[in-house]
Design an enzyme around this catalytic site. Structure first.
Site, mmCIF file in Angstrom:
data_model
loop_
_atom_site.group_PDB
_atom_site.id
_atom_site.type_symbol
_atom_site.label_atom_id
_atom_site.label_comp_id
_atom_site.label_asym_id
_atom_site.label_seq_id
_atom_site.Cartn_x
_atom_site.Cartn_y
_atom_site.Cartn_z
ATOM 1 N N LYS A 1 11.912 6.989 2.706
ATOM 2 C CA LYS A 1 12.405 5.751 3.336
ATOM 3 C C LYS A 1 12.751 6.006 4.794
ATOM 4 O O LYS A 1 13.917 6.116 5.155
ATOM 5 C CB LYS A 1 13.615 5.243 2.551
ATOM 6 C CG LYS A 1 13.779 3.728 2.600
ATOM 7 C CD LYS A 1 14.787 3.271 1.552
ATOM 8 C CE LYS A 1 15.076 1.804 1.669
ATOM 9 N NZ LYS A 1 14.024 0.948 1.097
ATOM 10 N N ARG B 1 17.263 10.002 -3.035
ATOM 11 C CA ARG B 1 16.136 9.553 -2.228
ATOM 12 C C ARG B 1 16.370 9.862 -0.750
ATOM 13 O O ARG B 1 15.442 10.253 -0.033
ATOM 14 C CB ARG B 1 15.908 8.052 -2.453
ATOM 15 C CG ARG B 1 14.599 7.551 -1.896
ATOM 16 C CD ARG B 1 14.260 6.179 -2.423
ATOM 17 N NE ARG B 1 15.180 5.157 -1.943
ATOM 18 C CZ ARG B 1 15.189 3.902 -2.364
ATOM 19 N NH1 ARG B 1 14.336 3.503 -3.305
ATOM 20 N NH2 ARG B 1 16.040 3.022 -1.888
ATOM 21 N N GLU C 1 1.844 -1.426 -2.261
ATOM 22 C CA GLU C 1 3.078 -2.181 -2.471
ATOM 23 C C GLU C 1 3.179 -3.376 -1.544
ATOM 24 O O GLU C 1 2.362 -3.560 -0.647
ATOM 25 C CB GLU C 1 4.306 -1.285 -2.380
ATOM 26 C CG GLU C 1 4.556 -0.661 -1.038
ATOM 27 C CD GLU C 1 5.852 0.154 -1.055
ATOM 28 O OE1 GLU C 1 6.870 -0.336 -1.576
ATOM 29 O OE2 GLU C 1 5.844 1.275 -0.513
HETATM 30 C C1 LIG Z 1 13.522 0.295 0.000
HETATM 31 C C2 LIG Z 1 12.093 -0.012 -0.305
HETATM 32 C C3 LIG Z 1 11.682 -0.563 -1.535
HETATM 33 C C4 LIG Z 1 12.647 -1.007 -2.591
HETATM 34 O O1 LIG Z 1 13.401 0.025 -3.136
HETATM 35 P P1 LIG Z 1 14.725 -0.288 -3.968
HETATM 36 O O2 LIG Z 1 15.304 1.041 -4.224
HETATM 37 O O3 LIG Z 1 14.320 -0.977 -5.206
HETATM 38 O O4 LIG Z 1 15.579 -1.160 -3.098
HETATM 39 C C5 LIG Z 1 10.323 -0.731 -1.750
HETATM 40 N N1 LIG Z 1 9.403 -0.414 -0.813
HETATM 41 C C6 LIG Z 1 9.762 0.096 0.386
HETATM 42 C C7 LIG Z 1 8.713 0.424 1.365
HETATM 43 C C8 LIG Z 1 11.122 0.318 0.678
HETATM 44 O O5 LIG Z 1 11.468 0.816 1.867
#
Ligand SMILES: *Cc1c(COP(=O)(O)O)cnc(C)c1O
Length: 339
Positions: A183, A80, A219
């Site tokens: 991210k 990622r 989300e």
């Molecule tokens: C990091 C993140 C998540 C959760 O991801 P995980 O890999 O399950 O920790 C969900 N939404 C956003 C916007 C994120 O930055």
């Protein structure tokens, strides 16, 4: 570490002994450096400071009953971070370097890895930033990758209890063809106002809608959304959602438990029919959602009518947590033991 109340630790910054750093210059990554400073020395014209060339990851190291330290699906975090780097034209961190630095940061701070049995863990924060100098808008030629860690307590101090969330439509987290799927810090800057307002109004988090049509759930702030209905695990599909590794794992475990998995657009009106709802991510694994309020209309959807998390969410939570702490068999090969 002695005299430490691991079960009461907040989810926040905690000073440890060391962090690790690596610099990308002249087209290649250098040697891994260990530092005990909490500060970084950065040029004032670095692209991370001006044009948001910054990406991060969030993961945890868990100490099992056997005393061993486990990483959960670190390969997915490495992948990622590579996608995040590609998305905003930063240098990629090779998987081997990612693992080397993550495991080094954990081992150097081993005394901060909480003992088994408190629901606490060592939070790991890998960070990739543009350090090269640019004043015109263009990607940097130099980057820094660093990893720092810190112990965090269980997300829910009083147990696995449902929270309230708020659906808003006057702010978007990410544009449909923007950077929501990677991210990067910029996504968070744009969500802070709505998140803080929701907290001030008494909610644990906001739920953002898909920005184009404002009909579908995207989300929940820094966590993905899921719901349970008719023995099915339902989770939104959208280009502007960050693909959560927790969500990916819960989908697999749901199938293992005999549920169907349905990843598709999820319309807000469907909330009426859902038996359980939750948010998922590394920090809490699952935050069960008891109530969702539509901020514009005041309409309320209730799940968890008895004030408790639903049976499917509870089962999924226990199963995933069990795998992370080495209590449940690692049937999917998700765990790496650090030795
Ligand atoms: C990091 C993140 C998540 C959760 O991801 P995980 O890999 O399950 O920790 C969900 N939404 C956003 C916007 C994120 O930055």
């Amino acid at each position: 570490m002695q005299n430490m109340d691991w079960g009461k630790l907040p989810f926040g910054y905690f000073k440890t002994d060391y962090n690790v750093r690596c610099y990308y210059r002249d087209g290649k990554w250098g040697e891994v450096e260990v530092s005990s400073s909490e500060y970084i020395n950065i040029h004032m014209a670095a692209t991370s400071l001006h044009y948001g060339q910054e990406a991060f990851e969030g993961m945890k190291a868990y100490r099992g009953k056997d005393g061993k330290i486990r990483l959960f699906r670190w390969q997915e975090n490495a992948k990622r971070m590579r996608k995040s780097a590609d998305g905003i034209l930063m240098a990629r961190v090779p998987d081997e370097l990612f693992f080397e630095m993550v495991s080094k940061a954990v081992k150097l701070n081993e005394r901060f890895v909480p003992p088994f049995g408190h629901g606490a863990a060592l939070y790991i924060r890998p960070l990739l930033i543009g350090t090269g100098v640019q004043v015109g808008v263009s990607p940097a030629k130099e980057y820094m990758f660093m990893v720092f860690v810190g112990p965090v307590g269980p997300y829910f101090k009083e147990g696995f209890n449902p929270v309230s969330m708020q659906i808003i439509s006057d702010f978007d987290r990410a544009a449909p063809l923007g950077t929501g799927h990677i991210k990067v810090g910029g996504n968070y800057a744009g969500s802070l106002f709505a998140m803080e307002r929701a907290k001030a109004e008494g909610y644990a988090s906001v739920i953002f809608l898909e920005a184009k049509e404002k009909k579908y759930i995207d989300e929940a702030g820094p966590a993905n959304f899921f719901a349970i209905k008719d023995n099915t695990y339902i989770t939104p599909k959208s280009n502007s959602i960050l693909p959560s590794i927790t969500n990916m794992s819960l989908m697999t475990l749901a199938e293992d438990l005999g549920l169907k998995v349905d990843r598709r657009q999820v319309a807000v009106e469907e909330l009426d029919a859902f038996e359980e709802a939750g948010a998922c991510g590394t920090a809490a694994i699952i935050s069960p959602i008891g109530k969702i309020t539509i901020r514009e209309t005041g309409k309320v959807y209730e799940f968890a009518k008895d004030g408790k998390a639903g049976p499917v969410s509870t089962k999924l939570f226990k199963k995933l947590q069990g795998i992370q702490y080495g209590e449940e068999p690692d049937t999917h090969g998700w765990v790496t033991i650090l030795d």
